[in-house]
Every structure is written in C-alpha cells, then in structure tokens.
Design a protein around this motif. Structure first.
Motif, PDB file in Angstrom:
ATOM      1  N   MET A 158       0.838  -1.195   0.000  1.00 56.59           N
ATOM      2  CA  MET A 158       0.000   0.000   0.000  1.00 56.59           C
ATOM      3  C   MET A 158       0.880   1.255   0.000  1.00 56.59           C
ATOM      4  SD  MET A 158      -3.216  -0.790  -0.067  1.00 56.59           S
ATOM      5  CE  MET A 158      -4.281   0.381   0.802  1.00 56.59           C
ATOM      6  N   PRO A 159       0.321   2.365  -0.506  1.00 55.08           N
ATOM      7  CA  PRO A 159       1.096   3.606  -0.563  1.00 55.08           C
ATOM      8  C   PRO A 159       1.695   4.019   0.782  1.00 55.08           C
ATOM      9  CG  PRO A 159      -0.908   3.850  -1.849  1.00 55.08           C
ATOM     10  CD  PRO A 159      -0.993   2.508  -1.171  1.00 55.08           C
ATOM     11  N   SER A 160       0.971   3.821   1.869  1.00 60.82           N
ATOM     12  CA  SER A 160       1.488   4.259   3.170  1.00 60.82           C
ATOM     13  C   SER A 160       2.818   3.578   3.484  1.00 60.82           C
ATOM     14  CB  SER A 160       0.461   3.971   4.270  1.00 60.82           C
ATOM     15  OG  SER A 160       0.127   2.602   4.277  1.00 60.82           O
ATOM     16  N   GLU A 161       2.904   2.291   3.188  1.00 59.33           N
ATOM     17  CA  GLU A 161       4.146   1.561   3.452  1.00 59.33           C
ATOM     18  C   GLU A 161       5.271   2.023   2.539  1.00 59.33           C
ATOM     19  OE1 GLU A 161       4.353  -2.870   4.345  1.00 59.33           O
ATOM     20  OE2 GLU A 161       2.359  -2.685   3.439  1.00 59.33           O
ATOM     21  N   ILE A 162       4.926   2.224   1.271  1.00 59.07           N
ATOM     22  CA  ILE A 162       5.939   2.641   0.292  1.00 59.07           C
ATOM     23  C   ILE A 162       6.469   4.027   0.636  1.00 59.07           C
ATOM     24  CG2 ILE A 162       6.316   3.242  -2.141  1.00 59.07           C
ATOM     25  CD1 ILE A 162       6.018   0.254  -1.802  1.00 59.07           C
ATOM     26  N   LEU A 163       5.550   4.932   0.986  1.00 53.69           N
ATOM     27  CA  LEU A 163       5.980   6.303   1.282  1.00 53.69           C
ATOM     28  C   LEU A 163       6.914   6.343   2.484  1.00 53.69           C
ATOM     29  CD1 LEU A 163       2.647   8.230   0.565  1.00 53.69           C
ATOM     30  CD2 LEU A 163       4.782   8.354  -0.745  1.00 53.69           C
ATOM     31  N   THR A 164       6.632   5.516   3.470  1.00 49.05           N
ATOM     32  CA  THR A 164       7.520   5.439   4.634  1.00 49.05           C
ATOM     33  C   THR A 164       8.903   4.946   4.204  1.00 49.05           C
ATOM     34  OG1 THR A 164       5.628   4.946   6.038  1.00 49.05           O
ATOM     35  CG2 THR A 164       7.797   4.412   6.927  1.00 49.05           C
ATOM     36  N   ALA A 165       8.909   3.981   3.282  1.00 54.42           N
ATOM     37  CA  ALA A 165      10.186   3.401   2.843  1.00 54.42           C
ATOM     38  C   ALA A 165      11.014   4.377   2.015  1.00 54.42           C
ATOM     39  CB  ALA A 165       9.920   2.121   2.043  1.00 54.42           C
ATOM     40  N   VAL A 166      10.357   5.206   1.201  1.00 52.93           N
ATOM     41  CA  VAL A 166      11.132   6.091   0.315  1.00 52.93           C
ATOM     42  C   VAL A 166      11.405   7.471   0.908  1.00 52.93           C
ATOM     43  CG1 VAL A 166      10.304   4.908  -1.767  1.00 52.93           C
ATOM     44  CG2 VAL A 166       9.146   6.994  -0.993  1.00 52.93           C
ATOM     45  N   GLN A 167      10.671   7.835   1.952  1.00 54.26           N
ATOM     46  CA  GLN A 167      10.849   9.187   2.517  1.00 54.26           C
ATOM     47  C   GLN A 167      12.303   9.524   2.863  1.00 54.26           C
ATOM     48  OE1 GLN A 167       8.107  11.755   3.078  1.00 54.26           O
ATOM     49  NE2 GLN A 167      10.108  12.750   2.893  1.00 54.26           N
ATOM     50  N   PRO A 168      13.093   8.570   3.379  1.00 56.38           N
ATOM     51  CA  PRO A 168      14.493   8.913   3.678  1.00 56.38           C
ATOM     52  C   PRO A 168      15.280   9.394   2.457  1.00 56.38           C
ATOM     53  CG  PRO A 168      13.907   6.847   4.731  1.00 56.38           C
ATOM     54  CD  PRO A 168      12.755   7.219   3.844  1.00 56.38           C
ATOM     55  N   TYR A 169      14.809   9.076   1.256  1.00 58.13           N
ATOM     56  CA  TYR A 169      15.512   9.489   0.039  1.00 58.13           C
ATOM     57  C   TYR A 169      14.966  10.794  -0.541  1.00 58.13           C
ATOM     58  CZ  TYR A 169      17.273   4.743   0.335  1.00 58.13           C
ATOM     59  OH  TYR A 169      17.866   3.597   0.784  1.00 58.13           O
ATOM     60  N   ILE A 170      13.973  11.364   0.138  1.00 58.72           N
ATOM     61  CA  ILE A 170      13.357  12.601  -0.357  1.00 58.72           C
ATOM     62  C   ILE A 170      13.324  13.623   0.765  1.00 58.72           C
ATOM     63  CG2 ILE A 170      11.308  13.607  -1.441  1.00 58.72           C
ATOM     64  CD1 ILE A 170      10.528  10.752  -2.315  1.00 58.72           C
ATOM     65  N   LYS A 171      13.962  14.792   0.534  1.00 59.07           N
ATOM     66  CA  LYS A 171      13.975  15.824   1.580  1.00 59.07           C
ATOM     67  C   LYS A 171      12.590  16.396   1.800  1.00 59.07           C
ATOM     68  CE  LYS A 171      18.770  17.313   1.312  1.00 59.07           C
ATOM     69  NZ  LYS A 171      19.666  18.034   0.420  1.00 59.07           N
ATOM     70  N   THR A 172      11.863  16.604   0.696  1.00 61.82           N
ATOM     71  CA  THR A 172      10.515  17.145   0.795  1.00 61.82           C
ATOM     72  C   THR A 172       9.632  16.140   1.529  1.00 61.82           C
ATOM     73  OG1 THR A 172      10.944  17.902  -1.457  1.00 61.82           O
ATOM     74  CG2 THR A 172       8.713  18.257  -0.584  1.00 61.82           C
ATOM     75  N   LYS A 173       8.907  16.614   2.528  1.00 57.39           N
ATOM     76  CA  LYS A 173       8.022  15.713   3.267  1.00 57.39           C
ATOM     77  C   LYS A 173       6.770  15.455   2.423  1.00 57.39           C
ATOM     78  CE  LYS A 173       6.263  13.598   6.917  1.00 57.39           C
ATOM     79  NZ  LYS A 173       6.562  12.158   6.911  1.00 57.39           N
ATOM     80  N   ILE A 174       6.444  14.171   2.253  1.00 59.65           N
ATOM     81  CA  ILE A 174       5.295  13.802   1.426  1.00 59.65           C
ATOM     82  C   ILE A 174       4.205  13.198   2.300  1.00 59.65           C
ATOM     83  CG2 ILE A 174       4.492  12.335  -0.474  1.00 59.65           C
ATOM     84  CD1 ILE A 174       7.333  12.342  -1.518  1.00 59.65           C
ATOM     85  N   SER A 175       2.957  13.620   2.051  1.00 65.22           N
ATOM     86  CA  SER A 175       1.836  13.027   2.779  1.00 65.22           C
ATOM     87  C   SER A 175       0.894  12.303   1.820  1.00 65.22           C
ATOM     88  CB  SER A 175       1.049  14.114   3.516  1.00 65.22           C
ATOM     89  OG  SER A 175      -0.177  13.562   3.992  1.00 65.22           O
ATOM     90  N   GLY A 176       0.613  11.046   2.154  1.00 64.71           N
ATOM     91  CA  GLY A 176      -0.369  10.276   1.391  1.00 64.71           C
ATOM     92  C   GLY A 176      -1.643  10.091   2.193  1.00 64.71           C
ATOM     93  N   ALA A 177      -1.852  10.997   3.164  1.00 65.39           N
ATOM     94  CA  ALA A 177      -2.957  10.832   4.113  1.00 65.39           C
ATOM     95  C   ALA A 177      -4.324  10.811   3.435  1.00 65.39           C
ATOM     96  CB  ALA A 177      -2.919  11.945   5.158  1.00 65.39           C
ATOM     97  N   ASN A 178      -4.436  11.475   2.282  1.00 63.74           N
ATOM     98  CA  ASN A 178      -5.733  11.537   1.615  1.00 63.74           C
ATOM     99  C   ASN A 178      -5.879  10.545   0.457  1.00 63.74           C
ATOM    100  OD1 ASN A 178      -6.796  13.684   3.226  1.00 63.74           O
ATOM    101  ND2 ASN A 178      -5.355  15.042   2.168  1.00 63.74           N
ATOM    102  N   LEU A 179      -4.883   9.686   0.291  1.00 62.60           N
ATOM    103  CA  LEU A 179      -4.967   8.692  -0.782  1.00 62.60           C
ATOM    104  C   LEU A 179      -6.032   7.649  -0.446  1.00 62.60           C
ATOM    105  CD1 LEU A 179      -1.196   7.947  -1.571  1.00 62.60           C
ATOM    106  CD2 LEU A 179      -2.807   9.340  -2.897  1.00 62.60           C
ATOM    107  N   PRO A 180      -6.646   7.052  -1.466  1.00 59.04           N
ATOM    108  CA  PRO A 180      -7.611   5.982  -1.187  1.00 59.04           C
ATOM    109  C   PRO A 180      -6.915   4.788  -0.524  1.00 59.04           C
ATOM    110  CG  PRO A 180      -7.201   6.194  -3.563  1.00 59.04           C
ATOM    111  CD  PRO A 180      -6.490   7.328  -2.900  1.00 59.04           C
ATOM    112  N   THR A 181      -7.669   4.080   0.304  1.00 60.66           N
ATOM    113  CA  THR A 181      -7.092   2.906   0.972  1.00 60.66           C
ATOM    114  C   THR A 181      -7.805   1.624   0.564  1.00 60.66           C
ATOM    115  OG1 THR A 181      -8.529   3.320   2.855  1.00 60.66           O
ATOM    116  CG2 THR A 181      -6.282   4.190   2.996  1.00 60.66           C
ATOM    117  N   SER A 182      -8.797   1.747  -0.295  1.00 59.45           N
ATOM    118  CA  SER A 182      -9.462   0.531  -0.795  1.00 59.45           C
ATOM    119  C   SER A 182     -10.118   0.838  -2.133  1.00 59.45           C
ATOM    120  CB  SER A 182     -10.508   0.030   0.182  1.00 59.45           C
ATOM    121  OG  SER A 182     -11.535   0.992   0.316  1.00 59.45           O
TER     122      SER A 182
END
Lengths: 239, 264
Positions: A215-239
């Motif tokens: 899911m995007p939440s897991e991926i975003l957590t994994a890639v955030q260390p490689y991106i200085k800009t803070k990214i939020s997927g809080a409004n992405l669909p979950t199903s």
C-alpha cells in the motif's frame, strides 16, 4: 509545444550541471509541458483532489485517482533523479554495457516523470528534492544495489496501487509502466549477479510466484528517507 | 477447535470449498496443521487461503482461465526444456529453473483460485505446427520461443487488468498484477540472454518500438501517445526510448491467435 520540449532538454542538462557543480538546489525541477496536454487526460480537476502544499512544507499527494497519479509521479521523480545522478557521476569501472543499460533506464524514468507531470497538468505536485546522502555513487555495488531497491520498490508500489484506481484507463497506464519497472529490476539484478536466479529472486518473489505489492502508506515510509521534501499520502484511497 | 467443523460451516455458503482447498494442497496443509499451528492460528490460515482462492464473477473466471491457459503452456514448456539433456547450457540453467519454478507456482495458484471451474490442461505442440521444429534441440530456437512467450504473457495480463475491477475481484486484480510483473522480469532476463548469446544481437530487456519476432507478439508496441498525450519529443528523448518506457497490452483475441499454433 516545440518550445517547451526544448526547455525540458535545457533544464535537464542544467540539472546535470547544477548537480556536478555540487548544488542540489532545483535538482528535480523541470519545465512544465503545456497544461493543455494534461487536460486531455484529466478532464477537470475536482477541488477536493487538488494537491496542497501545507504551510509546513509537506506535499499532499491529494485524493482519488489524482492522488494515485501524484503518488506515481513522486516515485518517478525519485527514480529519474537517482539515475540522472548515476550517469552524472559514474561509479568506478562502469562498463560500456552498464552505461547503456543505465542510460536507457534513466531515459525511461525521465519519460515516466514528465508524462505524469503532463498528464496531471495543474493537479501535479511540485518538484521534490531528493536526498541521496546515504548512497555512495562511486561504488558499483552501492549504486546497483540502490537501483535494485528503487526498481523493486516501484514494482511493489504499482502492484499495490492498482486496486485503488477507479478509472480503467489509469489502471492500464499503470500496467504499461509497472512491467517496464519489472524489466528494469531484472536487468539491474542481472548486472549484479549474472546468470543466477537473482533477476526474480526468492528475496522478492513469494512462494506463489507473486511479485511484491504494498500500500502507498508503506511505500511512502520506505522512500521518505531518500526525499527531503516531506510527502503526505494521508488523503490517498485505501481501498 | 476442529478444522473440519469450520470447513463444513463454510461449505454451507461455498459448496466448492473442499475442491478449492484441494487445489491448494489439502493433504499437505492438514497433515502439517496439527503439528505446527496453534488452534488460534488455524482459522486465520483458512480464511487467508479462502481469500486467495476465490474467483466467482463471470469476468474473473474468464480472465483466470485465459491466464491459466498461458501458464499451462509456459509451465510445460520449461519443464520439457529443462528435462531435455543438452538443450540448455549448464551456465544458463539457473535462469530457466527459476522461471520454470514460477510458472509452476502460477499454475497452482490459478487452479487454486478457480477450483472446479479450472479448465483442463491442453495438449501442447511446442513446435507450433512446425514453425519452431527444433525448439527442444536448438538452444537458440528455445530461447527465442521463451522470450516470445514471456512477452506475450506480459501483454496478455496487462490487457485483462481492466476486467478485474469489480469490487469482489479486487484481490484477484492485485494477484494478476503480481504475476504480470514477474512475467516482465522473466522476459527481461531472457531478452538480455538473447543478446549475450548472440542470438539477437542488440536485444535489450525492454521492447523497442514494435521490434521483435514473431512479429505478432510485438505488433502495436510502438505507441507514442499515452493517456491522450502525444509524447513525441518529450524531454528530448527518442521515439525508441518513449516506446520502451511503456509496454502495450494485447487483446485476448490477439493472444489466443499467438497461442493457437501451440495448442493441439
């Protein structure tokens, strides 16, 4: 159209120059294609889908299909930036064959990145600033290891996002890209450990012969260390 | 906790549950269950298996049986090749053994998902009615057929994703995508092998324009417009690079036309 294409080439080489002179600033910035092109695919941007940059500087990917496309755009920005860096400062002993493979992949990722930017038009998030401080670009093993990680992550991200997409046309687009990421992953693994099972290894493929899917939440957590800009997927669909 | 009581409860709402479970290796599951799993874990495991082992909508049954046809074909193709002495050089065997393993797993997975609705395995002619007469005696021919089957598989799954968008099919959509990218990995490594062995000099892991043989496998892969956006000249990149960056789908009919000569 002609002009903006030229602009893109200029900006890409500018990014290379900036990078090689040590400046990371605006590294990922690329010129916008005419947003008219984006309109063709994303009819009208719905207000609640509009990605927002919060005062804290966090980039919100948005919601619905637009959010998923921005999610893909963010990942492609990361991949493109990585390979641009790889080719700008080649690791020690990069062979001609390796240069050819990595150049092809860089170009594919730039095309993916700029395609999403064009397709999203005014709904597109801005340029993200990468953080590759943890990657030793002089080391073949480190660079190819990071490349494999990014490609496997890309495949896993697209595979997990497919079910979240509402529009069949976007699902097909994601399908057209994810298999190319899979091809990249296998080619990189083939450079690392030629003539072995590593191209689709048991480290990635499960006992049912299935590739990764997250899911995007897991991926975003994994890639955030490689991106200085803070990214939020809080409004992405979950199903 | 009695597993069979649980299953007979499920059977009341799903008459084929035993057949479905049979295809995910019922004997192995039950023989190891008592020893290895706590009573608490059992219902979770069964629920997980049932969740995976479900295709109910007509659309999903159709897509999965179509996929199964291709997986049967690939599975038997690699098993035969690997058991043919002198065909695949020892150096290259780890690659094809891994591909073969995945195809066997895909067959088992799809059969499990289809249960009693799974089609029977067809009888195959890997020479494709004589087109590839030396497929199991000439490594080059074998490798060329291999990459064509893998690239066809990628295009076939891609073309069916949109038929798995019903809410109840969403888990199957994800599984189909997870198989799809594995086929792409297979295709990539075999294509690279075609180059390194000198069978198709210049072959790359990705498809350039509509280049490749048999031509039907690569027809229409040279698309430069995506999502209504003409990408020609994008970022100053060549048409070759733009076409490589996107893999195109094939319709079911196009795939079946490619597969037909292989089926007796």
């Amino acid at each position: 159209m002609e002009k903006s294409q030229n602009d893109l080439s200029v900006v890409e080489s500018t990014a290379n120059v900036l990078q090689s002179s040590g400046s990371r600033r605006n590294f990922l910035r690329n010129a916008g294609l005419t947003t008219a092109a984006g309109v063709a695919i994303l009819a009208v941007g719905c207000k609640k889908d509009d990605p927002v940059v919060t005062p804290s500087g966090t980039v919100d990917l948005g919601s619905g299909d637009v959010g998923i496309l921005n999610y893909a755009y963010a990942l492609e920005q990361l991949e493109a930036a990585f390979y641009i860096q790889v080719l700008t400062t080649p690791y020690t002993g990069m062979s001609a064959a390796e240069t050819a493979v990595l150049t092809d992949i860089r170009d594919h990722e730039i095309i993916h990145r700029d395609f999403f930017k064009a397709a999203l038009g005014t709904n597109a998030i801005g340029a993200l600033e990468p953080n590759f401080a943890a990657i030793d670009f002089t080391s073949r093993d480190k660079v190819l290891g990071a490349a494999k990680l990014f490609e496997d992550t890309g495949v896993t991200a697209y595979n997990g996002a497919g079910k979240l997409i509402k529009d069949a046309n976007y699902l097909l687009l994601a399908g057209k890209i994810v298999s190319v990421e899979g091809r990249h992953a296998a080619a990189i693994a083939d450079l690392l450990k030629p003539m072995t099972a590593f191209f689709a290894g048991d480290d990635i493929i499960d006992g049912n012969g299935l590739d990764g899917a997250k899911m995007p939440s897991e991926i975003l957590t994994a890639v955030q260390p490689y991106i200085k800009t803070k990214i939020s997927g809080a409004n992405l669909p979950t199903s | 906790m009695n597993i069979f009581n649980i299953l007979s409860e499920i059977e009341k709402v799903d008459g084929e549950v035993f057949e479905r479970l049979d295809h995910v290796s019922r004997r192995g599951m039950f023989s190891s269950m008592g020893k290895k799993l706590s009573a608490v874990a059992v219902p979770t495991l069964v629920a997980g298996m049932l969740n995976k082992a479900y295709a109910t909508t007509p659309g999903a049954l159709d897509v999965l049986n179509f996929a199964l046809t291709l997986e049967f074909l690939e599975d038997e193709f690699y098993k035969k090749a690997l058991s043919t002495a002198g065909l695949i050089p020892d150096t290259d065997k780890p690659i094809f053994a891994q591909i073969s393993k995945h195809e066997t797993q895909h067959v088992a997975f799809l059969v499990g998902a289809l249960g009693a609705k799974a089609i029977a395995k067809p009888v195959f002619d890997f020479t494709a009615k004589g087109t590839f007469a030396d497929v199991f005696s000439n490594y080059k021919t074998f490798a060329i057929v291999s990459h064509a089957l893998e690239d066809t598989g990628v295009r076939a799954y891609k073309g069916q994703a949109g038929n798995l968008m019903a809410a109840e099919d969403k888990p199957l959509l994800q599984y189909a995508l997870q198989i799809h990218s594995v086929e792409a990995r297979h295709a990539s490594v075999v294509r690279r092998l075609l180059n390194s062995r000198g069978f198709v000099p210049g072959a790359k892991g990705w498809i350039t324009l509509a280049q490749g043989n048999p031509t039907a496998v690569y027809a229409g892969d040279d698309v430069l417009t995506q999502g209504g956006v003409n990408l020609t000249g994008l970022a100053g990149k060549s048409n070759e690079a733009i076409s490589e960056a996107f893999d195109e789908p094939l319709t079911k009919d196009a795939v079946l036309a490619i597969a037909k000569p292989f089926i007796v």
